[in-house]
Write a protein that holds these residues in place. Structure first.
Motif, mmCIF file in Angstrom:
data_model
loop_
_atom_site.group_PDB
_atom_site.id
_atom_site.type_symbol
_atom_site.label_atom_id
_atom_site.label_comp_id
_atom_site.label_asym_id
_atom_site.label_seq_id
_atom_site.Cartn_x
_atom_site.Cartn_y
_atom_site.Cartn_z
ATOM 1 N N ALA A 92 5.224 -2.069 -4.531
ATOM 2 C CA ALA A 92 6.607 -1.869 -4.124
ATOM 3 C C ALA A 92 6.914 -0.625 -3.584
ATOM 4 C CB ALA A 92 7.796 -2.272 -4.911
ATOM 5 N N THR A 93 6.181 0.471 -4.439
ATOM 6 C CA THR A 93 6.386 1.814 -3.838
ATOM 7 C C THR A 93 6.087 2.147 -2.546
ATOM 8 O OG1 THR A 93 5.708 2.368 -6.261
ATOM 9 C CG2 THR A 93 5.626 4.318 -4.847
ATOM 10 N N CYS A 94 5.132 1.592 -2.053
ATOM 11 C CA CYS A 94 4.790 2.030 -0.610
ATOM 12 C C CYS A 94 5.234 0.732 0.405
ATOM 13 C CB CYS A 94 3.166 2.102 -0.434
ATOM 14 S SG CYS A 94 2.846 3.520 -1.082
ATOM 15 N N HIS A 95 5.872 -0.202 -0.142
ATOM 16 C CA HIS A 95 6.452 -1.323 0.565
ATOM 17 C C HIS A 95 7.726 -1.659 -0.004
ATOM 18 C CE1 HIS A 95 2.544 -2.035 2.688
ATOM 19 N NE2 HIS A 95 1.977 -1.912 1.536
ATOM 20 N N HIS A 96 8.621 -0.949 0.197
ATOM 21 C CA HIS A 96 10.104 -1.192 -0.548
ATOM 22 C C HIS A 96 11.026 -1.469 0.485
ATOM 23 C CE1 HIS A 96 13.461 0.093 -3.073
ATOM 24 N NE2 HIS A 96 12.301 0.158 -3.976
ATOM 25 N N PRO A 97 11.882 -2.486 0.114
ATOM 26 C CA PRO A 97 12.889 -3.149 0.824
ATOM 27 C C PRO A 97 13.671 -2.067 1.375
ATOM 28 C CG PRO A 97 12.761 -4.444 -0.920
ATOM 29 C CD PRO A 97 11.708 -3.230 -1.192
ATOM 30 N N ARG A 98 14.188 -0.914 0.859
ATOM 31 C CA ARG A 98 14.999 0.167 1.418
ATOM 32 C C ARG A 98 14.413 0.551 2.725
ATOM 33 N NH1 ARG A 98 15.661 4.557 -3.237
ATOM 34 N NH2 ARG A 98 16.037 5.657 -1.265
ATOM 35 N N PRO B 13 2.139 -0.632 6.357
ATOM 36 C CA PRO B 13 2.568 -1.661 7.317
ATOM 37 C C PRO B 13 3.788 -2.218 6.616
ATOM 38 C CG PRO B 13 0.555 -2.262 6.416
ATOM 39 C CD PRO B 13 0.796 -0.852 5.928
ATOM 40 N N ALA B 14 4.731 -2.984 7.497
ATOM 41 C CA ALA B 14 5.608 -3.584 6.958
ATOM 42 C C ALA B 14 5.264 -5.109 6.743
ATOM 43 C CB ALA B 14 6.886 -3.731 8.085
ATOM 44 N N LEU B 15 5.860 -5.839 5.795
ATOM 45 C CA LEU B 15 5.257 -7.051 5.476
ATOM 46 C C LEU B 15 5.996 -8.266 5.909
ATOM 47 C CD1 LEU B 15 4.853 -5.956 1.554
ATOM 48 C CD2 LEU B 15 3.321 -5.697 3.229
ATOM 49 N N TRP B 16 6.668 -8.232 6.807
ATOM 50 C CA TRP B 16 7.767 -9.148 7.310
ATOM 51 C C TRP B 16 6.733 -10.443 7.678
ATOM 52 C CZ3 TRP B 16 12.047 -8.632 5.229
ATOM 53 C CH2 TRP B 16 12.570 -7.465 4.852
ATOM 54 N N ASN B 17 6.954 -11.437 7.257
ATOM 55 C CA ASN B 17 6.260 -12.784 7.782
ATOM 56 C C ASN B 17 4.613 -12.739 7.578
ATOM 57 O OD1 ASN B 17 8.571 -13.899 8.367
ATOM 58 N ND2 ASN B 17 8.452 -13.071 10.534
ATOM 59 N N THR C 290 12.979 -2.120 14.077
ATOM 60 C CA THR C 290 14.040 -1.071 14.049
ATOM 61 C C THR C 290 14.310 -0.593 12.627
ATOM 62 O OG1 THR C 290 15.668 -2.744 13.975
ATOM 63 C CG2 THR C 290 15.425 -1.850 15.893
ATOM 64 N N LEU C 291 13.764 -1.268 11.601
ATOM 65 C CA LEU C 291 13.859 -1.023 10.100
ATOM 66 C C LEU C 291 12.738 -0.118 9.494
ATOM 67 C CD1 LEU C 291 15.780 -4.361 8.886
ATOM 68 C CD2 LEU C 291 16.811 -2.312 9.830
ATOM 69 N N THR C 292 11.602 -0.198 10.378
ATOM 70 C CA THR C 292 10.256 0.176 9.807
ATOM 71 C C THR C 292 9.614 1.394 10.125
ATOM 72 O OG1 THR C 292 9.160 -1.148 11.529
ATOM 73 C CG2 THR C 292 9.846 -2.344 9.517
ATOM 74 N N ALA C 293 10.343 2.245 10.774
ATOM 75 C CA ALA C 293 10.083 3.615 10.975
ATOM 76 C C ALA C 293 9.231 4.336 9.861
ATOM 77 C CB ALA C 293 11.251 4.593 11.481
ATOM 78 N N PRO C 294 8.189 5.218 10.082
ATOM 79 C CA PRO C 294 7.908 5.732 11.584
ATOM 80 C C PRO C 294 7.007 4.731 11.931
ATOM 81 C CG PRO C 294 7.716 7.822 9.862
ATOM 82 C CD PRO C 294 7.994 6.151 9.168
ATOM 83 N N TYR C 295 6.374 5.015 13.531
ATOM 84 C CA TYR C 295 5.463 4.004 14.233
ATOM 85 C C TYR C 295 4.256 4.513 14.604
ATOM 86 C CZ TYR C 295 10.213 2.142 14.283
ATOM 87 O OH TYR C 295 11.412 1.808 13.834
ATOM 88 N N GLY C 296 3.315 3.620 14.671
ATOM 89 C CA GLY C 296 1.869 3.823 15.008
ATOM 90 C C GLY C 296 1.078 3.891 13.736
ATOM 91 N N HIS C 297 -0.297 3.903 13.906
ATOM 92 C CA HIS C 297 -1.357 3.682 13.019
ATOM 93 C C HIS C 297 -1.112 4.662 11.641
ATOM 94 C CE1 HIS C 297 -3.726 6.115 15.317
ATOM 95 N NE2 HIS C 297 -4.411 6.580 14.424
ATOM 96 N N THR D 94 10.304 -2.740 3.932
ATOM 97 C CA THR D 94 9.001 -3.170 3.332
ATOM 98 C C THR D 94 7.831 -2.137 3.615
ATOM 99 O OG1 THR D 94 8.478 -4.719 4.868
ATOM 100 C CG2 THR D 94 9.691 -5.569 3.218
ATOM 101 N N SER D 95 8.396 -0.708 4.213
ATOM 102 C CA SER D 95 7.391 -0.043 4.328
ATOM 103 C C SER D 95 7.803 1.193 3.399
ATOM 104 C CB SER D 95 7.337 0.383 5.704
ATOM 105 O OG SER D 95 6.336 1.614 5.859
ATOM 106 N N ASP D 96 7.613 2.522 3.782
ATOM 107 C CA ASP D 96 7.966 3.552 2.898
ATOM 108 C C ASP D 96 8.667 4.760 3.453
ATOM 109 O OD1 ASP D 96 6.008 4.743 4.394
ATOM 110 O OD2 ASP D 96 4.461 4.699 2.686
ATOM 111 N N GLY D 97 9.096 4.643 4.851
ATOM 112 C CA GLY D 97 10.022 5.556 5.264
ATOM 113 C C GLY D 97 9.458 6.656 5.789
ATOM 114 N N VAL D 98 7.903 7.096 5.614
ATOM 115 C CA VAL D 98 7.193 8.173 5.958
ATOM 116 C C VAL D 98 6.288 7.933 6.804
ATOM 117 C CG1 VAL D 98 7.963 9.416 3.817
ATOM 118 C CG2 VAL D 98 5.806 8.176 3.730
ATOM 119 N N SER D 99 5.584 8.901 7.443
ATOM 120 C CA SER D 99 4.231 8.794 8.114
ATOM 121 C C SER D 99 3.034 8.293 7.434
ATOM 122 C CB SER D 99 3.829 9.852 9.013
ATOM 123 O OG SER D 99 5.355 10.208 9.966
#
Length: 443
Positions: A61-67, A106-110, A332-339, A70-75
């Motif tokens: 959850a540290t790197c895949h957090h619902p806040r 990466p985000a974990l949706w679905n 729209t919830l999973t920034a930042p973007y790109g690999h 489900t990512s971590d909010g950083v590049s």
């Protein structure tokens, strides 16, 4: 990318061109494996428990957090050796990390849906009917059996990464086994983690109640842990309640602007060629010219900072700098973007994406979100011995797309319509009050 302004009439015309948008079957229960409540609850505890990490300092959850969607909010985050959560995470001066994690979380949706047949940005874990277990992984023939799904197999690898969860050489038993190449077998890293979990009475009891073989006397294996975590992820991060889902089910119309964006997405803009189906991904790989930042996917002894994406797996030069098409669910919830998370702003990333490679020449790190830390390799170092931006640009095969500003805004409105209120709330289950190990939970 040049954007020219046009009258709203052109947007209306695009909205009326419904034939350009394909019919897509909505997601349903049939698209997802089903699990018992007890297995999901066990997986939730494990997902949030730091006991799975080498130094007991980081959880899934540290790197895949619902806040942070489900990512971590950083590049590029700090894994083991970090303190804090999201953009507030920093290096621990008492256990300084060796480098940033090389790719954006990466985000974990679905991800538990049957339609997810490729995991990780380079597809190093993917469905493969020719393999005995039904999928291919970096361990090849050394891969143990007992996985309930592709997602279960995926969950076994972050615990082996020194930058993510294992820790650095000789810091702990797990990291030492990993550096020695002892992964599988009774004396390997996976079973060492399983023994940790089995030694906690509450976990031992829960595993017996969920899996009959364990109740009958079989030891807990790491595959049991990964199966439970996958069950939890499949349930909690299922997302099919967005306005777009209501549209697909015939329950409600999209807003006029989002509908115009939908038609453009599947028509003129060509986004749906890759972001296809209800999961909005074709599960294949494309070189789109995204800037490379951070340490790259290099061995510790290598000096370069390149990340050649799918080519690292396939060894095919035609796959250079190609990465898996990400699902756009809750984008729209999973920034930042790109690999590598090179863009913090979705509209900036979309403009770059529609003119592939256009942002390479003048890219700077102000577009990224990077926790402060001293790094051995610069965060941005384009060039022959680093990320090699010329090669990234040369690998691009996708054409540029020219849109007016109103058309661009309509596509942004459609992407907003992919946002599920349940995802905004953080998933179906929320953060547990505690975990059996008694270790702290990232909130």
């Amino acid at each position: 990318m040049r954007l020219r302004f046009v009258t709203p009439l052109l947007v209306l015309t695009a909205t009326m061109a419904l034939a350009e948008a394909p019919a897509i079957a909505p997601l349903s229960d049939a698209d997802f494996p089903q699990f018992s409540t007890a297995e999901i609850a066990l997986g939730q505890a494990l997902f949030w428990d730091r006991e799975l990490s080498g130094n007991r300092g980081i959880s899934c959850a540290t790197c895949h957090h619902p806040r942070f969607g489900t990512s971590d909010g950083v590049s590029l985050d700090i894994g083991e050796g970090g303190i804090g959560l999201g953009p507030d995470r920093k290096a621990d001066p008492k256990n300084y990390p060796e480098q940033r994690i090389p790719r954006n979380a990466p985000a974990l949706w679905n991800v538990g849906a049957h339609g997810f047949t490729v995991l990780f940005a380079d597809g190093r874990i993917e469905a493969d009917s020719s393999r005995a277990g039904g999928f291919r992984t970096p361990l090849e023939d050394e891969m143990v059996t007992g996985f309930a799904s592709l997602l279960s197999a995926q969950t076994m690898f972050p615990v082996l990464s020194s930058d993510e969860m294992a820790g650095h050489y000789e810091e702990n038993e797990i990291s030492t086994l990993v550096r020695q190449g002892r992964i599988t077998g009774p004396d390997g890293a996976w079973e060492a983690i399983a023994r940790r979990i089995a030694a906690i009475p509450a976990y031992a009891a829960d595993f017996k109640s969920v899996y009959p073989e364990i109740s009958a006397g079989r030891p807990i294996h790491f595959t049991d842990i990964s199966n439970a975590v996958a069950a939890y992820m499949t349930f909690d991060f299922r997302s099919d309640g967005s306005p777009y889902d209501a549209f697909l089910r015939g329950e409600a119309a999209l807003s006029d602007q989002a509908e115009a964006g939908r038609v453009l997405f599947y028509g003129k803009a060509g986004c749906g060629n890759c972001h296809s189906g209800a999961l909005l991904t074709d599960m294949t790989y494309h070189a789109m010219g995204d800037p490379q930042i951070g340490p790259g996917k290099a061995e510790r002894f290598e000096r370069h900072q390149r990340d050649t994406g799918r080519m690292r797996v396939s060894n095919n030069p035609a796959d250079a700098y190609a990465f898996r098409t990400p699902s756009l669910r809750n984008v729209t919830l999973t920034a930042p973007y790109g690999h590598a998370g090179s863009y913090r702003d979705l509209s900036d990333y979309l403009r770059h994406h529609m003119a592939p490679g256009s942002g390479l020449a003048d890219y700077d790190l102000s577009h990224a979100i990077l926790p402060a830390m001293e790094v051995g390799k610069p965060d941005l170092a384009p060039g022959e011995e680093a990320s090699n931006y010329a090669a990234i640009a040369n690998a691009i095969k996708a054409p540029a797309i020219s849109l007016s500003e109103p058309e661009f805004n309509s596509i942004m409105a459609f992407l907003k319509a992919l946002e599920d209120p349940l995802a905004v709330a953080g998933g179906r289950m929320g953060i547990p009050d505690s975990v059996p190990s008694g270790l702290p939970i990232d909130r």
